[in-house]
Motif scaffolding. Structure first.
Motif, PDB file in Angstrom:
ATOM      1  N   ASP A   9       0.851  -1.187   0.000  1.00 29.87           N
ATOM      2  CA  ASP A   9       0.000   0.000   0.000  1.00 29.87           C
ATOM      3  C   ASP A   9       0.887   1.237   0.000  1.00 29.87           C
ATOM      4  N   GLN A  10       0.399   2.303  -0.606  1.00 28.49           N
ATOM      5  CA  GLN A  10       1.134   3.552  -0.643  1.00 28.49           C
ATOM      6  C   GLN A  10       0.896   4.302   0.653  1.00 28.49           C
ATOM      7  N   LEU A  11       1.957   4.518   1.425  1.00 27.04           N
ATOM      8  CA  LEU A  11       1.869   5.221   2.702  1.00 27.04           C
ATOM      9  C   LEU A  11       1.972   6.727   2.490  1.00 27.04           C
ATOM     10  N   THR A  12       2.939   7.144   1.689  1.00 26.40           N
ATOM     11  CA  THR A  12       3.078   8.518   1.219  1.00 26.40           C
ATOM     12  C   THR A  12       3.445   8.429  -0.256  1.00 26.40           C
ATOM     13  N   GLU A  13       3.697   9.566  -0.880  1.00 27.83           N
ATOM     14  CA  GLU A  13       4.099   9.528  -2.286  1.00 27.83           C
ATOM     15  C   GLU A  13       5.411   8.783  -2.462  1.00 27.83           C
ATOM     16  N   GLN A  14       6.268   8.829  -1.442  1.00 29.45           N
ATOM     17  CA  GLN A  14       7.586   8.201  -1.540  1.00 29.45           C
ATOM     18  C   GLN A  14       7.664   6.827  -0.877  1.00 29.45           C
ATOM     19  N   LEU A  15       6.767   6.525   0.038  1.00 32.54           N
ATOM     20  CA  LEU A  15       6.893   5.327   0.855  1.00 32.54           C
ATOM     21  C   LEU A  15       5.769   4.332   0.607  1.00 32.54           C
ATOM     22  N   GLY A  16       6.141   3.056   0.515  1.00 30.72           N
ATOM     23  CA  GLY A  16       5.177   1.976   0.492  1.00 30.72           C
ATOM     24  C   GLY A  16       5.275   1.177   1.777  1.00 30.72           C
ATOM     25  N   LEU A  67      15.771   5.543  14.188  1.00 27.32           N
ATOM     26  CA  LEU A  67      14.412   5.166  14.584  1.00 27.32           C
ATOM     27  C   LEU A  67      14.366   3.671  14.853  1.00 27.32           C
ATOM     28  N   ASP A  68      13.861   3.292  16.012  1.00 30.10           N
ATOM     29  CA  ASP A  68      13.702   1.889  16.365  1.00 30.10           C
ATOM     30  C   ASP A  68      12.225   1.576  16.560  1.00 30.10           C
ATOM     31  N   GLY A  69      11.857   0.329  16.278  1.00 33.48           N
ATOM     32  CA  GLY A  69      10.497  -0.136  16.525  1.00 33.48           C
ATOM     33  C   GLY A  69      10.548  -1.477  17.230  1.00 33.48           C
ATOM     34  N   LEU A  70       9.606  -1.714  18.118  1.00 31.23           N
ATOM     35  CA  LEU A  70       9.556  -2.970  18.876  1.00 31.23           C
ATOM     36  C   LEU A  70       8.146  -3.519  18.834  1.00 31.23           C
ATOM     37  N   ASP A  71       8.024  -4.810  18.522  1.00 31.19           N
ATOM     38  CA  ASP A  71       6.715  -5.457  18.554  1.00 31.19           C
ATOM     39  C   ASP A  71       6.886  -6.909  18.963  1.00 31.19           C
ATOM     40  N   ILE A  72       5.854  -7.452  19.596  1.00 29.80           N
ATOM     41  CA  ILE A  72       5.911  -8.814  20.115  1.00 29.80           C
ATOM     42  C   ILE A  72       5.551  -9.862  19.070  1.00 29.80           C
ATOM     43  N   GLN A  73       4.956  -9.443  17.947  1.00 27.79           N
ATOM     44  CA  GLN A  73       4.455 -10.381  16.949  1.00 27.79           C
ATOM     45  C   GLN A  73       5.466 -10.568  15.810  1.00 27.79           C
ATOM     46  N   ALA A  74       5.965 -11.787  15.691  1.00 27.59           N
ATOM     47  CA  ALA A  74       7.038 -12.062  14.738  1.00 27.59           C
ATOM     48  C   ALA A  74       6.633 -11.735  13.305  1.00 27.59           C
ATOM     49  N   ARG A  75       5.412 -12.065  12.926  1.00 27.77           N
ATOM     50  CA  ARG A  75       5.015 -11.823  11.539  1.00 27.77           C
ATOM     51  C   ARG A  75       5.007 -10.330  11.228  1.00 27.77           C
ATOM     52  N   LEU A  76       4.497  -9.513  12.145  1.00 27.91           N
ATOM     53  CA  LEU A  76       4.454  -8.084  11.898  1.00 27.91           C
ATOM     54  C   LEU A  76       5.857  -7.480  11.856  1.00 27.91           C
ATOM     55  N   VAL A  77       6.742  -7.955  12.712  1.00 28.93           N
ATOM     56  CA  VAL A  77       8.127  -7.474  12.677  1.00 28.93           C
ATOM     57  C   VAL A  77       8.774  -7.832  11.343  1.00 28.93           C
ATOM     58  N   ASP A  78       8.516  -9.035  10.861  1.00 31.06           N
ATOM     59  CA  ASP A  78       9.046  -9.442   9.557  1.00 31.06           C
ATOM     60  C   ASP A  78       8.514  -8.545   8.440  1.00 31.06           C
ATOM     61  N   MET A  79       7.227  -8.255   8.467  1.00 25.84           N
ATOM     62  CA  MET A  79       6.647  -7.362   7.466  1.00 25.84           C
ATOM     63  C   MET A  79       7.280  -5.972   7.557  1.00 25.84           C
ATOM     64  N   ALA A  80       7.460  -5.489   8.788  1.00 31.34           N
ATOM     65  CA  ALA A  80       8.058  -4.170   8.972  1.00 31.34           C
ATOM     66  C   ALA A  80       9.478  -4.123   8.426  1.00 31.34           C
ATOM     67  N   ARG A  81      10.248  -5.160   8.716  1.00 29.25           N
ATOM     68  CA  ARG A  81      11.633  -5.184   8.232  1.00 29.25           C
ATOM     69  C   ARG A  81      11.683  -5.180   6.709  1.00 29.25           C
ATOM     70  N   ARG A  82      10.775  -5.904   6.083  1.00 26.20           N
ATOM     71  CA  ARG A  82      10.767  -5.921   4.619  1.00 26.20           C
ATOM     72  C   ARG A  82      10.309  -4.582   4.047  1.00 26.20           C
ATOM     73  N   SER A  83       9.373  -3.912   4.727  1.00 24.50           N
ATOM     74  CA  SER A  83       8.971  -2.571   4.290  1.00 24.50           C
ATOM     75  C   SER A  83      10.134  -1.593   4.410  1.00 24.50           C
ATOM     76  N   VAL A  84      10.863  -1.689   5.511  1.00 27.37           N
ATOM     77  CA  VAL A  84      12.029  -0.816   5.707  1.00 27.37           C
ATOM     78  C   VAL A  84      13.043  -1.031   4.590  1.00 27.37           C
ATOM     79  N   ALA A  85      13.338  -2.301   4.296  1.00 31.96           N
ATOM     80  CA  ALA A  85      14.302  -2.614   3.234  1.00 31.96           C
ATOM     81  C   ALA A  85      13.793  -2.139   1.876  1.00 31.96           C
ATOM     82  N   MET A  86      12.516  -2.345   1.611  1.00 32.91           N
ATOM     83  CA  MET A  86      11.918  -1.950   0.335  1.00 32.91           C
ATOM     84  C   MET A  86      12.052  -0.450   0.098  1.00 32.91           C
ATOM     85  N   ASN A  87      11.982   0.328   1.188  1.00 30.53           N
ATOM     86  CA  ASN A  87      12.080   1.783   1.078  1.00 30.53           C
ATOM     87  C   ASN A  87      13.508   2.303   1.229  1.00 30.53           C
ATOM     88  N   GLY A  88      14.474   1.386   1.348  1.00 25.19           N
ATOM     89  CA  GLY A  88      15.870   1.790   1.450  1.00 25.19           C
ATOM     90  C   GLY A  88      16.217   2.507   2.739  1.00 25.19           C
TER      91      GLY A  88
END
Length: 245
Positions: A9-16, A67-88
């Motif tokens: 999903d498009q979060l901003t014009e620059q970020l997915g 910026l750091d983020g912490l979450d207890i749910q492994a799947r969501l952390v995995d999704m977040a890490r891939r979003s971070v990588a996708m956006n460089g």
């Protein structure tokens, strides 16, 4: 990169951002908090209960600080890490899996700002969503509001900030727990669905060991009428932070 049930999903014009209909997806609350909080000029920032990383991603448009983020749910952390990588953004944003109630001692006093969009609903026998991801995000299953404040007290040094978005009906609890754990509310903004409706959401920013001086900001009204956002809300979605207006 994507699982079969995921999409970008498009979060901003620059970020997915990677999302899935089978896990909890971010809501307007996360966007409101990311635009409301005032950012430090130095140090690190931590988002507790970060889910799929929406708040760190949005904050990256406002600051170059770590910026750091912490979450207890492994799947969501995995999704977040891939979003971070996708956006460089790998060098700026780091996502951690873990329970906020047991943050590493090395984190104590290391964050000049902690943000949190915590679960809103106490466990009092009320019905919970059958989807465990949604239930964890909405109900105080793995952490309570008091847990968030107790953890923030450890992580934030004197003079540092904590910013929360929560349900307006829990405002008294928020202030009580903030003061119990040495945070003094400094800025409050109530969010109303319509101009003639009572507030359903509240944004609160507090300073650890701060003085007693509270600023209640102009209310934010979401809809002019059904399905039509107000100009103020559109400013938020366009990325106009409170401290830039």
């Amino acid at each position: 990169m994507l699982r079969a049930d995921e999409r970008i999903d498009q979060l901003t014009e620059q970020l997915g951002i990677i999302q899935s209909p089978h896990v909890f997806r971010f809501s307007m609350d996360a966007i409101l908090l990311a635009r409301f909080c005032r950012l430090p000029h130095r140090g690190r920032i931590l988002d507790l209960g970060s889910g799929n990383g929406v708040i760190p991603l949005l904050l990256s448009t406002r600051t170059s600080l770590p910026l750091d983020g912490l979450d207890i749910q492994a799947r969501l952390v995995d999704m977040a890490r891939r979003s971070v990588a996708m956006n460089g953004l790998d060098k700026q944003i780091h996502m951690y899996e873990g329970d906020l109630r047991s943050c590493p001692p090395a984190w104590n006093g290391q964050y000049l700002l902690v943000t949190c969009n915590p679960p809103y609903i106490p466990l009092n026998g009320s019905d919970k969503s059958e989807n465990p991801y949604v239930a964890i995000a909405r109900h105080e299953i793995h952490c309570t509001l008091e847990d968030v404040l107790a953890t923030a007290r450890r992580l934030v040094p004197s003079g540092g900030k904590l910013a929360l978005v929560h349900r307006a009906w829990r405002f008294n609890d928020i202030v009580a727990f903030m003061r119990k754990y040495r945070f003094e509310p400094k800025r409050v903004r109530f969010v109303h669905p319509y101009s003639d409706a009572e507030a359903h959401t509240v944004l609160v920013e507090a300073v650890k060991d701060g003085g007693v001086e509270l600023h209640v900001e102009a209310p934010l009204v979401v809809y002019e009428r059904d399905g039509v956002y107000t100009e103020d809300l559109l400013h938020v979605y366009a990325g106009v932070a409170d401290d830039a207006r």
